[in-house]
Design a protein around this motif. Structure first.
Motif, mmCIF file in Angstrom:
data_model
loop_
_atom_site.group_PDB
_atom_site.id
_atom_site.type_symbol
_atom_site.label_atom_id
_atom_site.label_comp_id
_atom_site.label_asym_id
_atom_site.label_seq_id
_atom_site.Cartn_x
_atom_site.Cartn_y
_atom_site.Cartn_z
ATOM 1 N N ALA A 182 0.591 -1.413 0.124
ATOM 2 C CA ALA A 182 0.027 -0.048 -0.023
ATOM 3 C C ALA A 182 0.682 1.430 0.138
ATOM 4 C CB ALA A 182 -0.957 0.076 1.202
ATOM 5 N N LEU A 183 1.813 1.341 0.627
ATOM 6 C CA LEU A 183 2.579 2.588 0.986
ATOM 7 C C LEU A 183 3.286 3.178 -0.425
ATOM 8 C CD1 LEU A 183 4.937 1.475 4.031
ATOM 9 C CD2 LEU A 183 2.863 2.904 3.960
ATOM 10 N N PRO A 184 3.563 2.493 -1.338
ATOM 11 C CA PRO A 184 4.231 3.137 -2.478
ATOM 12 C C PRO A 184 3.065 4.059 -3.162
ATOM 13 C CG PRO A 184 4.920 1.182 -2.381
ATOM 14 C CD PRO A 184 3.993 0.958 -1.521
ATOM 15 N N ALA A 185 1.722 3.864 -2.839
ATOM 16 C CA ALA A 185 0.704 4.899 -3.528
ATOM 17 C C ALA A 185 0.556 6.150 -3.050
ATOM 18 C CB ALA A 185 -0.749 4.182 -3.278
ATOM 19 N N PHE A 186 1.387 6.305 -1.827
ATOM 20 C CA PHE A 186 1.428 7.774 -1.396
ATOM 21 C C PHE A 186 2.722 7.881 -0.707
ATOM 22 C CE2 PHE A 186 -1.967 5.179 0.675
ATOM 23 C CZ PHE A 186 -1.183 4.487 1.809
ATOM 24 N N PRO A 187 3.664 8.128 -1.570
ATOM 25 C CA PRO A 187 5.143 8.044 -0.807
ATOM 26 C C PRO A 187 5.485 9.018 0.003
ATOM 27 C CG PRO A 187 5.133 8.602 -3.474
ATOM 28 C CD PRO A 187 3.902 8.177 -3.010
ATOM 29 N N ALA A 188 4.936 10.360 -0.573
ATOM 30 C CA ALA A 188 5.251 11.483 0.365
ATOM 31 C C ALA A 188 4.947 11.666 1.562
ATOM 32 C CB ALA A 188 4.712 12.750 -0.380
ATOM 33 N N GLU A 189 3.433 11.227 1.803
ATOM 34 C CA GLU A 189 2.809 10.939 3.069
ATOM 35 C C GLU A 189 3.345 10.020 3.917
ATOM 36 O OE1 GLU A 189 -0.024 12.821 0.118
ATOM 37 O OE2 GLU A 189 1.345 11.242 0.301
ATOM 38 N N ALA A 190 3.674 8.747 3.351
ATOM 39 C CA ALA A 190 4.379 7.547 4.013
ATOM 40 C C ALA A 190 5.649 8.039 4.801
ATOM 41 C CB ALA A 190 4.289 6.524 3.144
ATOM 42 N N ALA A 191 6.473 8.709 3.691
ATOM 43 C CA ALA A 191 7.798 8.951 4.336
ATOM 44 C C ALA A 191 7.917 9.869 5.428
ATOM 45 C CB ALA A 191 8.576 9.687 3.134
ATOM 46 N N LEU A 192 6.720 10.767 5.301
ATOM 47 C CA LEU A 192 6.903 11.789 6.590
ATOM 48 C C LEU A 192 6.537 11.017 7.745
ATOM 49 C CD1 LEU A 192 5.114 14.879 5.184
ATOM 50 C CD2 LEU A 192 7.497 14.796 5.822
ATOM 51 N N LEU A 193 5.726 10.053 7.763
ATOM 52 C CA LEU A 193 5.102 9.299 8.932
ATOM 53 C C LEU A 193 6.043 8.423 9.324
ATOM 54 C CD1 LEU A 193 1.466 8.754 7.730
ATOM 55 C CD2 LEU A 193 2.046 9.959 9.708
ATOM 56 N N LEU A 194 6.802 7.932 8.439
ATOM 57 C CA LEU A 194 7.950 6.896 8.905
ATOM 58 C C LEU A 194 9.265 7.701 9.505
ATOM 59 C CD1 LEU A 194 7.482 4.515 5.843
ATOM 60 C CD2 LEU A 194 7.052 3.722 8.257
ATOM 61 N N HIS A 195 9.267 8.881 9.037
ATOM 62 C CA HIS A 195 10.408 9.607 9.474
ATOM 63 C C HIS A 195 10.059 9.847 10.969
ATOM 64 C CE1 HIS A 195 12.798 13.181 10.695
ATOM 65 N NE2 HIS A 195 13.734 12.879 9.548
ATOM 66 N N ALA A 196 9.057 10.310 11.209
ATOM 67 C CA ALA A 196 8.675 10.508 12.884
ATOM 68 C C ALA A 196 8.319 9.369 13.478
ATOM 69 C CB ALA A 196 7.038 10.995 12.765
ATOM 70 N N ARG A 197 8.262 7.937 12.905
ATOM 71 C CA ARG A 197 8.046 6.836 13.493
ATOM 72 C C ARG A 197 9.645 6.217 13.990
ATOM 73 N NH1 ARG A 197 3.559 3.227 14.328
ATOM 74 N NH2 ARG A 197 4.655 1.618 15.688
ATOM 75 N N VAL A 198 10.533 6.530 12.914
ATOM 76 C CA VAL A 198 12.018 6.099 13.115
ATOM 77 C C VAL A 198 12.596 7.063 14.157
ATOM 78 C CG1 VAL A 198 14.298 6.114 12.084
ATOM 79 C CG2 VAL A 198 12.359 5.081 11.050
ATOM 80 N N PHE A 199 12.499 8.507 14.156
ATOM 81 C CA PHE A 199 13.149 9.261 15.064
ATOM 82 C C PHE A 199 12.441 9.526 16.448
ATOM 83 C CE2 PHE A 199 15.240 10.176 11.039
ATOM 84 C CZ PHE A 199 16.679 10.309 11.526
ATOM 85 N N GLY A 200 11.225 9.215 16.496
ATOM 86 C CA GLY A 200 10.529 9.243 17.740
ATOM 87 C C GLY A 200 10.518 8.056 18.646
ATOM 88 N N ALA A 201 10.882 6.921 18.102
ATOM 89 C CA ALA A 201 11.183 5.572 18.817
ATOM 90 C C ALA A 201 12.475 5.637 19.634
ATOM 91 C CB ALA A 201 11.239 4.607 18.042
ATOM 92 N N ARG A 202 12.444 4.601 20.634
ATOM 93 C CA ARG A 202 13.735 4.602 21.290
ATOM 94 C C ARG A 202 14.835 4.205 20.524
ATOM 95 N NH1 ARG A 202 12.490 0.467 25.942
ATOM 96 N NH2 ARG A 202 11.222 -0.317 24.255
ATOM 97 N N ALA A 203 16.023 4.866 20.460
ATOM 98 C CA ALA A 203 17.002 4.235 19.633
ATOM 99 C C ALA A 203 17.518 3.226 19.573
ATOM 100 C CB ALA A 203 18.217 5.611 19.871
ATOM 101 N N ASN A 204 17.498 2.530 20.593
ATOM 102 C CA ASN A 204 17.995 1.152 20.961
ATOM 103 C C ASN A 204 17.395 -0.111 20.363
ATOM 104 O OD1 ASN A 204 16.430 1.487 23.009
ATOM 105 N ND2 ASN A 204 17.844 0.546 24.804
#
Length: 399
Positions: A328-350
């Motif tokens: 599903a994600l490739p159908a809306f790459p810009a929106e998905a990229a923003l959400l995943l960026h927040a997920r990666v940098f908002g989670a515990r680094a370890n």
């Protein structure tokens, strides 16, 4: 001490035969007959005499012996034909390579089409007759109403493999619903009603009926949708895809206790439930297959507005749900990229294992995803994620 029992090597498997219908449509000759005088030409080349019993294409008049050839490229397999064996073959002209010229200086042989795979040793007389009727049509008519009827009859009569090929060919015809006509409809209806034909074949027929919106087959699909039928989920999905289910029926089936039924109606009628209901099912249904189907339905209905749900599904514990999210994600790459960026940098680094699915999703998003992967590579505090991002960007092939 008794001597150990001698070991007996298991017999090598033979090639089973591959796609036959498409090669037969383009073949120089399609024949039924018996293999004789089998012999090996060289390390990979084989030849035989072929006693023609019946010719479907090519103007061959039985009785006649053709010289046929093929290659055995897998040393782990036994030679595919045996003396005295009756087979159906699609044959084409010898290739032009020098090796084939060395094998047959007089160019007096035909090769088994589809790289030696265009044959069937299981084909019965009913299959042969149905295939002959289809191949007798002019090539230009294979996509016509007459061709559709002949393909439907081939699916009804032929052995399973050839019938599946006929259904695939039928399902690809343009304007199929308009072309099918009563003879074709009757053939497919008979196939759906015939329990002896096997569930795989009948499920494939339901798939064609649904995808191509063959409403004329809705009565047969409704019979198979009855509770207890092993084909019920396929029939429900087909009815939904045809548009043959009322909104009330969709609501009822989506609330079924049977997960296969819930998933089937979501796949078949993705636009019939409200977005909120689909989002709830995608997040919290007890069955992974239903969550996956609900997510796909939500994306079909809502497009980029389903980005949050798709990103959330990427972290689902069920592999089918994760796969649905990745599709599903490739159908809306810009929106998905923003959400995943927040997920990666908002989670515990370890928490590497929890973050990794996000990187898999980012790798499918083209330029927006690559931008986030570059950010991870350069600035994320988790070195393992940095290395994984570098690998996904093609900068560390040894990772």
């Amino acid at each position: 001490m008794p001597a150990p029992a001698p070991t007996v090597d298991a017999p090598k498997p033979r090639a089973a035969g591959g796609e036959l219908l498409a090669p037969a449509e383009a073949a120089a000759s399609v024949v039924v007959g018996t293999i004789t005088a089998l012999r090996q030409l060289d390390a990979q080349g084989w030849a035989a005499s072929f006693a023609v019993e019946r010719a479907l294409v090519g103007g061959v008049k039985p009785p006649l012996h053709l010289r046929i050839a093929w290659e055995e490229l897998a040393p782990s397999r036994a030679v595919r034909f045996a003396n005295g064996e009756r087979v159906l073959l699609a044959l084409e002209a010898l290739p032009n390579g020098s090796l084939w010229t060395q094998r047959f200086p007089k160019r007096d042989a035909l090769v088994v089409a589809n790289r030696g795979e265009a044959f069937s040793r299981e084909t019965d007389d009913a299959s042969i007759s149905a295939l002959a009727r289809y191949l007798a049509l002019p090539q230009a008519e294979h996509s016509s109403a007459r061709g559709a009827a002949a393909l439907a009859e081939l699916a009804r009569r032929a052995d399973s493999q050839l019938a599946l090929e006929a259904l695939a060919r039928l399902g690809a015809l343009p304007a199929l619903a308009a072309k099918l006509g009563e003879p074709g409809r009757a053939a497919l209806a008979a196939l759906l009603a015939d329990r002896a034909r096997g569930d795989e074949l009948r499920a494939a027929a339901l798939g064609v009926a649904g995808r191509r919106k063959l409403l004329a087959l809705a009565p047969e699909a409704r019979k198979l949708a009855a509770a207890g039928s092993p084909l019920a989920p396929f029939a429900i999905e087909a009815l939904g895809a045809m548009g043959a289910l009322s909104r009330a029926e969709v609501q009822r089936l989506a609330a079924s206790r049977d997960p296969a039924t819930r998933a089937a109606v979501l796949r078949g009628a993705p636009g019939a439930l409200e977005a909120g209901r689909l989002a709830a099912l995608a997040k919290s249904d007890s069955a992974g297959g239903v969550r996956a189907a609900a997510l796909e339905a939500l994306v079909t209905r809502e497009g980029a507005r389903a980005a949050d749900a798709a990103v959330e599904a990427l972290f689902d514990a069920d592999a089918d749900v994760q796969a649905a999210a990745l599709r599903a994600l490739p159908a809306f790459p810009a929106e998905a990229a923003l959400l995943l960026h927040a997920r990666v940098f908002g989670a515990r680094a370890n928490d590497t294992a929890a973050i990794k699915p996000a990187l898999a999703g980012l790798s499918l998003l083209g330029r927006p995803g690559h931008a986030v992967l570059s950010d991870i590579e350069q600035t994320h505090p988790n070195e393992e994620l940095q290395r994984l991002a570098r690998f996904l960007l093609g900068r560390d092939p040894a990772h």
